[in-house]
Design a protein around this motif. Structure first.
Motif, PDB file in Angstrom:
ATOM      1  N   ILE A  15       2.402  41.612 108.542  1.00  0.00           N
ATOM      2  CA  ILE A  15       3.478  41.476 109.267  1.00  0.00           C
ATOM      3  C   ILE A  15       4.847  42.494 108.761  1.00  0.00           C
ATOM      4  O   ILE A  15       5.754  42.632 109.386  1.00  0.00           O
ATOM      5  CB  ILE A  15       4.102  39.982 109.553  1.00  0.00           C
ATOM      6  N   PRO A  83      -5.621  39.538 101.515  1.00  0.00           N
ATOM      7  CA  PRO A  83      -6.775  39.256 100.778  1.00  0.00           C
ATOM      8  C   PRO A  83      -7.872  40.025 100.790  1.00  0.00           C
ATOM      9  O   PRO A  83      -8.649  40.192  99.520  1.00  0.00           O
ATOM     10  CB  PRO A  83      -7.061  37.912 101.558  1.00  0.00           C
ATOM     11  N   ARG A  99       9.069  44.839  88.890  1.00  0.00           N
ATOM     12  CA  ARG A  99      10.017  44.016  88.480  1.00  0.00           C
ATOM     13  C   ARG A  99      10.439  44.019  86.956  1.00  0.00           C
ATOM     14  O   ARG A  99      11.456  44.058  86.533  1.00  0.00           O
ATOM     15  CB  ARG A  99       9.654  42.562  88.948  1.00  0.00           C
ATOM     16  N   MET A 273       8.816  29.521 106.296  1.00  0.00           N
ATOM     17  CA  MET A 273       8.770  30.670 105.377  1.00  0.00           C
ATOM     18  C   MET A 273       9.450  31.941 105.926  1.00  0.00           C
ATOM     19  O   MET A 273       9.865  32.641 105.281  1.00  0.00           O
ATOM     20  CB  MET A 273       7.332  31.364 105.081  1.00  0.00           C
ATOM     21  N   HIS A 292       8.086  35.444 101.073  1.00  0.00           N
ATOM     22  CA  HIS A 292       6.501  35.341 101.720  1.00  0.00           C
ATOM     23  C   HIS A 292       5.709  36.415 101.365  1.00  0.00           C
ATOM     24  O   HIS A 292       6.060  37.489 101.105  1.00  0.00           O
ATOM     25  CB  HIS A 292       6.490  34.697 103.223  1.00  0.00           C
ATOM     26  N   ALA A 295       1.374  37.368 105.775  1.00  0.00           N
ATOM     27  CA  ALA A 295       1.110  36.626 106.537  1.00  0.00           C
ATOM     28  C   ALA A 295      -0.129  37.205 107.653  1.00  0.00           C
ATOM     29  O   ALA A 295      -0.034  37.168 108.792  1.00  0.00           O
ATOM     30  CB  ALA A 295       2.309  36.127 107.546  1.00  0.00           C
ATOM     31  N   ASP A 297      -2.473  35.837 108.723  1.00  0.00           N
ATOM     32  CA  ASP A 297      -2.878  34.631 109.963  1.00  0.00           C
ATOM     33  C   ASP A 297      -2.095  35.085 111.418  1.00  0.00           C
ATOM     34  O   ASP A 297      -2.554  34.661 112.340  1.00  0.00           O
ATOM     35  CB  ASP A 297      -2.772  33.200 109.478  1.00  0.00           C
ATOM     36  N   ILE A 298      -0.736  35.665 111.177  1.00  0.00           N
ATOM     37  CA  ILE A 298      -0.240  35.879 112.547  1.00  0.00           C
ATOM     38  C   ILE A 298       0.051  37.506 112.741  1.00  0.00           C
ATOM     39  O   ILE A 298       0.822  37.911 113.425  1.00  0.00           O
ATOM     40  CB  ILE A 298       0.907  35.305 112.547  1.00  0.00           C
ATOM     41  N   ALA A 304       6.138  37.396 114.250  1.00  0.00           N
ATOM     42  CA  ALA A 304       6.703  36.881 112.807  1.00  0.00           C
ATOM     43  C   ALA A 304       8.380  36.778 113.067  1.00  0.00           C
ATOM     44  O   ALA A 304       8.789  37.436 113.839  1.00  0.00           O
ATOM     45  CB  ALA A 304       6.288  38.033 111.815  1.00  0.00           C
TER      46      ALA A 304
HETATM   47  P1  NAD Z   1       1.958  33.887 103.163  1.00  0.00           P
HETATM   48  O1  NAD Z   1       3.443  33.719 102.554  1.00  0.00           O
HETATM   49  O2  NAD Z   1       1.997  35.445 103.667  1.00  0.00           O
HETATM   50  O3  NAD Z   1       1.844  33.063 104.455  1.00  0.00           O
HETATM   51  C1  NAD Z   1       1.953  31.631 104.194  1.00  0.00           C
HETATM   52  C2  NAD Z   1       2.196  31.178 105.508  1.00  0.00           C
HETATM   53  O4  NAD Z   1       3.596  31.328 106.071  1.00  0.00           O
HETATM   54  C3  NAD Z   1       1.219  31.433 106.675  1.00  0.00           C
HETATM   55  O5  NAD Z   1       0.993  30.451 107.500  1.00  0.00           O
HETATM   56  C4  NAD Z   1       2.196  32.646 107.524  1.00  0.00           C
HETATM   57  O6  NAD Z   1       1.771  32.621 108.949  1.00  0.00           O
HETATM   58  C5  NAD Z   1       3.842  31.842 107.236  1.00  0.00           C
HETATM   59  N1  NAD Z   1       4.608  33.010 107.305  1.00  0.00           N
HETATM   60  C6  NAD Z   1       5.133  33.870 106.445  1.00  0.00           C
HETATM   61  N2  NAD Z   1       5.897  34.626 106.569  1.00  0.00           N
HETATM   62  C7  NAD Z   1       6.210  34.311 107.783  1.00  0.00           C
HETATM   63  C8  NAD Z   1       7.129  34.892 108.951  1.00  0.00           C
HETATM   64  N3  NAD Z   1       8.262  36.059 108.504  1.00  0.00           N
HETATM   65  N4  NAD Z   1       7.492  34.494 110.205  1.00  0.00           N
HETATM   66  C9  NAD Z   1       6.413  33.145 110.497  1.00  0.00           C
HETATM   67  N5  NAD Z   1       5.733  32.912 109.547  1.00  0.00           N
HETATM   68  C10 NAD Z   1       5.581  33.189 108.334  1.00  0.00           C
HETATM   69  O7  NAD Z   1       1.060  33.745 102.230  1.00  0.00           O
HETATM   70  P2  NAD Z   1      -0.429  34.071 101.943  1.00  0.00           P
HETATM   71  O8  NAD Z   1      -1.307  33.951 103.238  1.00  0.00           O
HETATM   72  O9  NAD Z   1      -0.985  33.012 100.682  1.00  0.00           O
HETATM   73  O10 NAD Z   1      -0.659  35.451 101.470  1.00  0.00           O
HETATM   74  C11 NAD Z   1      -0.998  36.726 102.025  1.00  0.00           C
HETATM   75  C12 NAD Z   1      -0.914  37.914 101.343  1.00  0.00           C
HETATM   76  O11 NAD Z   1       0.507  38.085 100.904  1.00  0.00           O
HETATM   77  C13 NAD Z   1      -1.797  37.706 100.045  1.00  0.00           C
HETATM   78  O12 NAD Z   1      -2.677  39.035  99.783  1.00  0.00           O
HETATM   79  C14 NAD Z   1      -0.596  37.705  99.047  1.00  0.00           C
HETATM   80  O13 NAD Z   1      -1.284  38.553  97.728  1.00  0.00           O
HETATM   81  C15 NAD Z   1       0.345  38.586  99.302  1.00  0.00           C
HETATM   82  N6  NAD Z   1       1.745  38.134  99.036  1.00  0.00           N
HETATM   83  C16 NAD Z   1       2.710  39.165  98.590  1.00  0.00           C
HETATM   84  C17 NAD Z   1       4.147  38.917  98.252  1.00  0.00           C
HETATM   85  C18 NAD Z   1       4.781  40.253  98.084  1.00  0.00           C
HETATM   86  O14 NAD Z   1       4.661  41.170  98.630  1.00  0.00           O
HETATM   87  N7  NAD Z   1       5.785  39.915  97.271  1.00  0.00           N
HETATM   88  C19 NAD Z   1       4.379  37.455  98.085  1.00  0.00           C
HETATM   89  C20 NAD Z   1       3.339  36.630  98.371  1.00  0.00           C
HETATM   90  C21 NAD Z   1       2.264  36.834  98.672  1.00  0.00           C
END
Ligand code: NAD
Length: 374
Positions: A15, A83, A99, A273, A292, A295, A297-298, A304
């Motif tokens: 996203i 993933p 960081r 999130m 977050h 994402a 899944d979306i 988003a």
């Molecule tokens: P995620 O935070 O991407 O998603 C968790 C849930 O929150 C999902 O259902 C998603 O649809 C929802 N969500 C997240 N952001 C949203 C938005 N802006 N609007 C609406 N819904 C939202 O967690 P995940 O699926 O465990 O991770 C996906 C990938 O992201 C992994 O590869 C992970 O390593 C990476 N990741 C990167 C960072 C970073 O860049 N700092 C942080 C966390 C995870």
């Protein structure tokens, strides 16, 4: 003041391709409203997929260099990682390594129940929840001090050591006290339930020696901040209390990994999130990214919620305003924050995570419109 600030924009994965353009659109609008000048560099591709697709792991000539990151006044990125590309991001491009490299030791992650957002906690209304998770960003479990033992191609043992230093504890706890004093990044200073400026020190002392040090340092600093009440909580209990009495909290400071987990939980506590903005701040550098991930899944559906990215760049401007003594940048953050609130409160445009059916672009447009009509 006529200085032009250099802001670097990086995209990321999933996203990120949808929410970063909304942040860019907002930065364009905010300069006009608040009368400052940004030189936006990029946006450049920066995701794990991009690096894998372009086979740039070895001997490549990257667009985004370490110098570029260090030369910018500040920078922002969408989430990185997918993933299926696990471990494919080159080491220097991993957020945890950046960081450390930039020494952005304070990860500020607000949790506020905003107007027009239905709480997942029964009976909580706007203004009842307004705290910051302040995550130490350069120590603890994510410094990657450890190793593994492999025999016959099979990993038999893996060890991670976590590290806590006096310097690391001191500077993040001081930062927490200062945030409690200033009320920065919050709706207003103090805890919603009683208005007290309060620093909650949350860790797992008694079990983990590094966390003993974290608490000890907080106890040493406590007398220097008599105007801020100091509160101590074991991190496991804090995860319970943050849900049961979120209004009691103002600023909660914690070691790296606990902050990582508790800020995701706080994403849920504030309703989605997609509302969870964040900056990684140090004494000299700052970069913004949502709490977050990408994402998957979306991703690709244009639904988003871009609020997290928009608030993150707003917080970044606030940090820059402090560092450069430029009030316009601080006013811009307040303006962005208020514009988001107005759009949410109207309940006309909302993305599916908040129960609506608007697109990412429609929501971003609505925030820009609200900002312009300030
Ligand atoms: P995620 O935070 O991407 O998603 C968790 C849930 O929150 C999902 O259902 C998603 O649809 C929802 N969500 C997240 N952001 C949203 C938005 N802006 N609007 C609406 N819904 C939202 O967690 P995940 O699926 O465990 O991770 C996906 C990938 O992201 C992994 O590869 C992970 O390593 C990476 N990741 C990167 C960072 C970073 O860049 N700092 C942080 C966390 C995870």
């Amino acid at each position: 003041m006529s200085r032009r600030y250099k802001v670097l924009a990086l995209v990321g994965d999933g996203i990120a391709h949808e929410i970063v353009p909304e942040a860019l659109k907002l930065l364009e609008a905010v300069q006009e409203v608040y009368g400052f000048d940004l030189e936006v560099i990029g946006p450049y591709e920066f995701g794990a997929k991009y690096y894998a697709d372009h086979d740039m792991m070895e001997g490549w000539d990257p667009m985004v260099t370490r110098e570029l990151l260090f030369e910018a006044d500040c920078w922002f990125k969408g989430p990185v990682g997918l993933p299926e590309y696990l471990n494919r991001l080159p080491g220097p491009y991993l957020p945890i390594n950046q960081r450390l490299d930039m020494d952005v030791y304070a990860n500020i992650r607000p949790c506020r129940l905003r107007p027009g957002v239905d709480s997942v906690l029964v009976g909580r209304e706007q203004g009842d929840i307004d705290y910051l998770v302040l995550r130490e960003n350069t120590e603890h479990m994510y410094v990657r001090a450890g190793g593994q033992l492999s025999r016959g191609g099979e990993t038999e043992l893996a060890v991670d050591n976590y590290i806590q230093t006096r310097k690391g504890c001191e500077r993040i706890i001081r930062y927490g006290y200062e945030l409690a004093r200033s009320g920065d990044y919050k709706g207003r200073a103090g805890a919603p339930v009683d208005g007290k400026r309060r620093l909650t020190c949350a860790a797992k002392w008694g079990i983990c020696r590094g966390d003993n040090l974290f608490k000890e340092v907080c106890e040493e600093l406590e007398p220097r901040y008599p105007d801020v009440e100091t509160d101590y909580a074991w991190i496991d209990a804090w995860s319970y209390w943050a849900i049961m009495r979120p209004g009691y909290y103002d600023v909660a400071v914690m070691p790296n990994q606990y902050g990582d987990i508790m800020s995701d939980m706080s994403g849920a506590i504030q309703g989605s999130m997609g509302l969870a903005g964040s900056i990684n701040a140090g004494d000299r550098h700052c970069y913004a990214e949502p709490t977050h991930g990408s994402a998957p899944d979306i991703a690709g559906r244009g639904v988003a919620n871009p609020t997290s990215m928009i608030l993150s760049v707003g917080m970044m401007l606030n940090w820059l305003g402090d560092k450069r003594g430029d009030k316009r940048l601080k006013d811009a953050w307040r303006g962005i924050d208020a514009a988001v609130d107005r759009v949410l409160e109207a309940r006309r445009v909302r993305t599916p995570d908040l129960g609506g059916n608007s697109s990412t672009v429609e929501f971003g447009d609505a925030v820009v419109e609200a900002l312009a009509s300030t």
